[in-house]
Enzyme design. Structure first.
Site, PDB file in Angstrom:
ATOM      1  N   HIS A 127      -1.602  10.546   1.105  1.00 33.14           N
ATOM      2  CA  HIS A 127      -0.733   9.467   1.586  1.00 33.14           C
ATOM      3  C   HIS A 127       0.460  10.041   2.369  1.00 33.14           C
ATOM      4  O   HIS A 127       0.863   9.500   3.396  1.00 33.14           O
ATOM      5  CB  HIS A 127      -0.275   8.642   0.393  1.00 33.14           C
ATOM      6  CG  HIS A 127       0.661   7.543   0.761  1.00 33.14           C
ATOM      7  ND1 HIS A 127       0.314   6.543   1.637  1.00 33.14           N
ATOM      8  CD2 HIS A 127       1.938   7.297   0.386  1.00 33.14           C
ATOM      9  CE1 HIS A 127       1.342   5.720   1.780  1.00 33.14           C
ATOM     10  NE2 HIS A 127       2.328   6.154   1.036  1.00 33.14           N
ATOM     11  N   LYS A 190       6.686  -3.114   9.540  1.00 34.44           N
ATOM     12  CA  LYS A 190       6.257  -3.913   8.380  1.00 34.44           C
ATOM     13  C   LYS A 190       7.315  -3.857   7.284  1.00 34.44           C
ATOM     14  O   LYS A 190       7.839  -2.792   6.988  1.00 34.44           O
ATOM     15  CB  LYS A 190       4.933  -3.328   7.866  1.00 34.44           C
ATOM     16  CG  LYS A 190       4.403  -3.947   6.605  1.00 34.44           C
ATOM     17  CD  LYS A 190       3.204  -3.173   6.063  1.00 34.44           C
ATOM     18  CE  LYS A 190       3.619  -2.016   5.176  1.00 34.44           C
ATOM     19  NZ  LYS A 190       2.508  -1.442   4.399  1.00 34.44           N
TER      20      LYS A 190
END
Ligand code: R5P
Length: 310
Positions: A127, A190
């Site tokens: 990640h 976002k």
């Protein structure tokens, strides 16, 4: 060299074994009545260079426990070196204190893998790259991008392509792909108000008329992806597709993606695709077995792994 697999992704394990031209080592991973994990390595591994394959996919905690107990069994069986091959390293999203009194679970999981007896870790598209530093043992973080690049070349007209990062955190990954095609880059700003929910705020970049390719490490609920696709189409994108390494696809994700306006979602087999994924019209799965197989062969032969990506 020996390759041992847990229960998380047998087809991937078999494909890697076929690439390496070795059989999977015989091993039994089962449950006691109360669901405790019991592992038995059914062949001699004394002095061997052993690779243990297990993604911490759903059910994440069971698969993690299997990995730890397999490593423990191998260590006690005198394996010379144990490499945890974890194509999907779960808990990676908990890589910092996101709020007061919250854990850094990625670090905890790194600690316990190491404590169980792993000498090395081999994983794919962490990640965040810096999670490598959570381990004090050598950790190779492979990239699925070369596999995706080949697929994009086959399926897209390169001249009207725009690579899009669905959030600010993924810009480095998206820029890497954009560079491979000399394509422009757009970013979705976002904001996530609550865990598991996402909200698209803004598209940074002129996407009108472009075939947009969203790139990310994980698709879980599919919220980030579908919201991003919707925002891009609203801004005039010609069409939207996505290339995402780890198809976690929990809950209603497959249904959400199937009914979205996205042309296609391409994931890898770092996690075992469910039946719903296999039959979904707009989801395709690319295999990373040769990539993992080659990295395992090079690790075992003490050759460069990074040169796989030159
Ligand atoms: C977040 O930073 C990750 O890179 C993914 O964008 C996220 O985990 C996707 O989650 P979901 O599919 O649930 O929106």
């Amino acid at each position: 060299m020996k390759l041992v697999a847990g229960n998380s992704n047998q087809p991937l394990a078999e494909a890697i074994a076929a690439y390496l031209n070795i059989p999977l080592a015989k091993c039994s991973v089962r449950r006691f009545a109360d669901m405790e994990v019991f592992v038995e390595i059914l062949e001699n591994v004394r002095g061997e260079d052993v690779f243990v394959l297990q993604s911490t996919s759903y059910p994440a905690n069971d698969h993690l426990m299997e990995l730890l107990i397999m490593i423990d069994a191998l260590r006690r069986a005198s394996a010379r070196r144990i490499t945890a091959v974890v194509p999907y390293f779960g808990y990676a999203r908990q890589d910092r204190k996101a709020g007061p009194r919250t854990p850094i679970s990625a670090k905890l999981v790194a600690n316990i893998i190491q404590e169980a007896g792993a000498d090395r870790v081999l994983t794919v598209d962490l990640h965040a790259g810096q999670i490598q530093g959570f381990f004090d043992i050598p950790t190779d973080n492979l990239f699925a991008q070369p596999v995706m690049v080949e697929d994009i070349k086959k399926n897209f007209k390169i001249d009207k392509l725009m690579v899009v990062s669905p959030d600010v955190g993924g810009v480095i990954r998206a820029r890497g792909l954009a560079k491979r095609f000399d394509a422009p880059l757009a970013i979705i700003d976002k904001r996530r108000e609550r865990a598991g929910e996402s909200e698209v705020m803004n598209v940074i970049g002129e996407v009108e008329g472009y075939s947009c390719i969203l790139v990310d490490d994980i698709v879980d609920s599919g919220g980030t992806l579908c919201n991003a696709a919707e925002a891009l189409l609203k801004e005039g994108a010609k069409d939207v597709s996505a290339y995402i390494t780890h198809g976690v696809l929990s809950g209603g994700a497959v249904a959400r993606i199937s009914s979205s306006e996205m042309n296609s979602l391409v994931i890898t087999d770092s996690l075992l695709p469910t039946e719903a994924v296999r039959v979904a019209k707009n989801i395709r799965v690319l295999t990373i077995a040769p990539l993992l197989g080659e990295a395992i062969a090079r690790t075992s032969g003490e050759k460069s792994v990074s040169s796989l990506f030159d």
